[in-house]
Design an enzyme around this catalytic site. Structure first.
Site, PDB file in Angstrom:
ATOM      1  CG  HIS A 100      -0.129  -0.356   2.633  1.00  0.00           C
ATOM      2  ND1 HIS A 100       0.090  -1.499   2.960  1.00  0.00           N
ATOM      3  CD2 HIS A 100      -0.001   0.413   3.551  1.00  0.00           C
ATOM      4  CE1 HIS A 100       0.668  -1.405   4.110  1.00  0.00           C
ATOM      5  NE2 HIS A 100       0.557  -0.054   4.559  1.00  0.00           N
ATOM      6  CG  HIS A 102       1.315   5.132   4.159  1.00  0.00           C
ATOM      7  ND1 HIS A 102       0.220   5.139   5.115  1.00  0.00           N
ATOM      8  CD2 HIS A 102       1.856   3.938   3.980  1.00  0.00           C
ATOM      9  CE1 HIS A 102       0.563   3.956   5.589  1.00  0.00           C
ATOM     10  NE2 HIS A 102       1.298   3.112   5.193  1.00  0.00           N
TER      11      HIS A 102
HETATM   12  P1  AMP Z   1       1.572   0.251   7.496  1.00  0.00           P
HETATM   13  O1  AMP Z   1       2.405   0.472   8.874  1.00  0.00           O
HETATM   14  O2  AMP Z   1       2.222   0.746   6.360  1.00  0.00           O
HETATM   15  O3  AMP Z   1       1.448  -1.354   7.152  1.00  0.00           O
HETATM   16  O4  AMP Z   1       0.135   0.913   7.431  1.00  0.00           O
HETATM   17  C1  AMP Z   1      -1.042   0.262   7.592  1.00  0.00           C
HETATM   18  C2  AMP Z   1      -1.938   1.347   7.657  1.00  0.00           C
HETATM   19  O5  AMP Z   1      -3.210   0.670   7.405  1.00  0.00           O
HETATM   20  C3  AMP Z   1      -2.149   2.211   8.740  1.00  0.00           C
HETATM   21  O6  AMP Z   1      -1.887   3.544   8.481  1.00  0.00           O
HETATM   22  C4  AMP Z   1      -3.467   1.780   9.196  1.00  0.00           C
HETATM   23  O7  AMP Z   1      -4.150   2.955   9.914  1.00  0.00           O
HETATM   24  C5  AMP Z   1      -4.172   1.439   8.217  1.00  0.00           C
HETATM   25  N1  AMP Z   1      -5.393   0.405   8.167  1.00  0.00           N
HETATM   26  C6  AMP Z   1      -5.490  -0.563   8.854  1.00  0.00           C
HETATM   27  N2  AMP Z   1      -6.542  -1.012   8.770  1.00  0.00           N
HETATM   28  C7  AMP Z   1      -7.550  -0.331   7.957  1.00  0.00           C
HETATM   29  C8  AMP Z   1      -8.801  -0.351   7.527  1.00  0.00           C
HETATM   30  N3  AMP Z   1      -9.638  -1.452   7.828  1.00  0.00           N
HETATM   31  N4  AMP Z   1      -9.060   0.597   6.509  1.00  0.00           N
HETATM   32  C9  AMP Z   1      -8.155   1.788   6.567  1.00  0.00           C
HETATM   33  N5  AMP Z   1      -7.004   1.673   6.823  1.00  0.00           N
HETATM   34  C10 AMP Z   1      -6.470   0.757   7.582  1.00  0.00           C
END
Ligand code: AMP
Ligand code: ZN
Length: 139
Positions: A100, A102
């Site tokens: 993903h 950001h």
């Molecule tokens: P990372 O640390 O790069 O894996 O970031 C994962 C991101 O996904 C975090 O910023 C979370 O806030 C976000 N996240 C986790 N679950 C969800 C969800 N169900 N919907 C939207 N964002 C999410």
């Protein structure tokens, strides 16, 4: 689709998300725990854990979406800039094991830091070491 992957569940509609962009290959939605107003995540629909696991066609699709969405997100929340980045692997802070990107809108005086702040102690590398690393990467 990977079992137990929360982003695959979002792609499949099993978990709700605030979708802001969707194509056959890509989905973008607001981060549920935003670092800033408009914090958006852009994902490939097929499951892939790491950046290097993505097929070439998907990298194009993901980056096309990132390039289109970044200025749009900034406009909507009236941001002054944005940090765009990927946590690739657990050591880099990746918590959700589905690639993903950001998009984090930035505002003057928001107290944040540039992307350089993500690393730990900086290495002290000689010119020879830099040359060697560059040559190995370029191989
Ligand atoms: P990372 O640390 O790069 O894996 O970031 C994962 C991101 O996904 C975090 O910023 C979370 O806030 C976000 N996240 C986790 N679950 C969800 C969800 N169900 N919907 C939207 N964002 C999410
Ligand atoms: Zn997944």
């Amino acid at each position: 689709m990977s079992d137990d992957c929360i982003f695959c569940s979002i792609v499949d509609g099993e978990i709700p998300a605030r979708t802001v962009h969707e194509t056959g290959d890509v989905l973008a939605f607001l981060d549920a725990n935003p670092l800033a107003r408009g914090h958006t995540l852009v994902i490939p629909k097929p499951h892939a854990h790491r950046v290097g696991d993505l097929d070439a066609g998907l990298t194009d699709a993901v980056f096309d979406a990132v390039a289109a969405l970044t200025p749009r997100v900034q406009d909507v929340v009236d941001a002054d800039g944005a940090n765009v980045g990927i946590n690739d692997g657990a050591a880099a802070g990746q918590e959700v094991p589905h690639v993903h990107v950001h998009i984090v809108p930035r505002f003057e005086d928001d107290g944040g830091a540039p992307i350089h702040a993500v690393a730990g102690k900086r290495p002290d590398l000689s010119d020879d070491e830099l040359d060697e690393i560059a040559a190995e990467i370029a191989d």
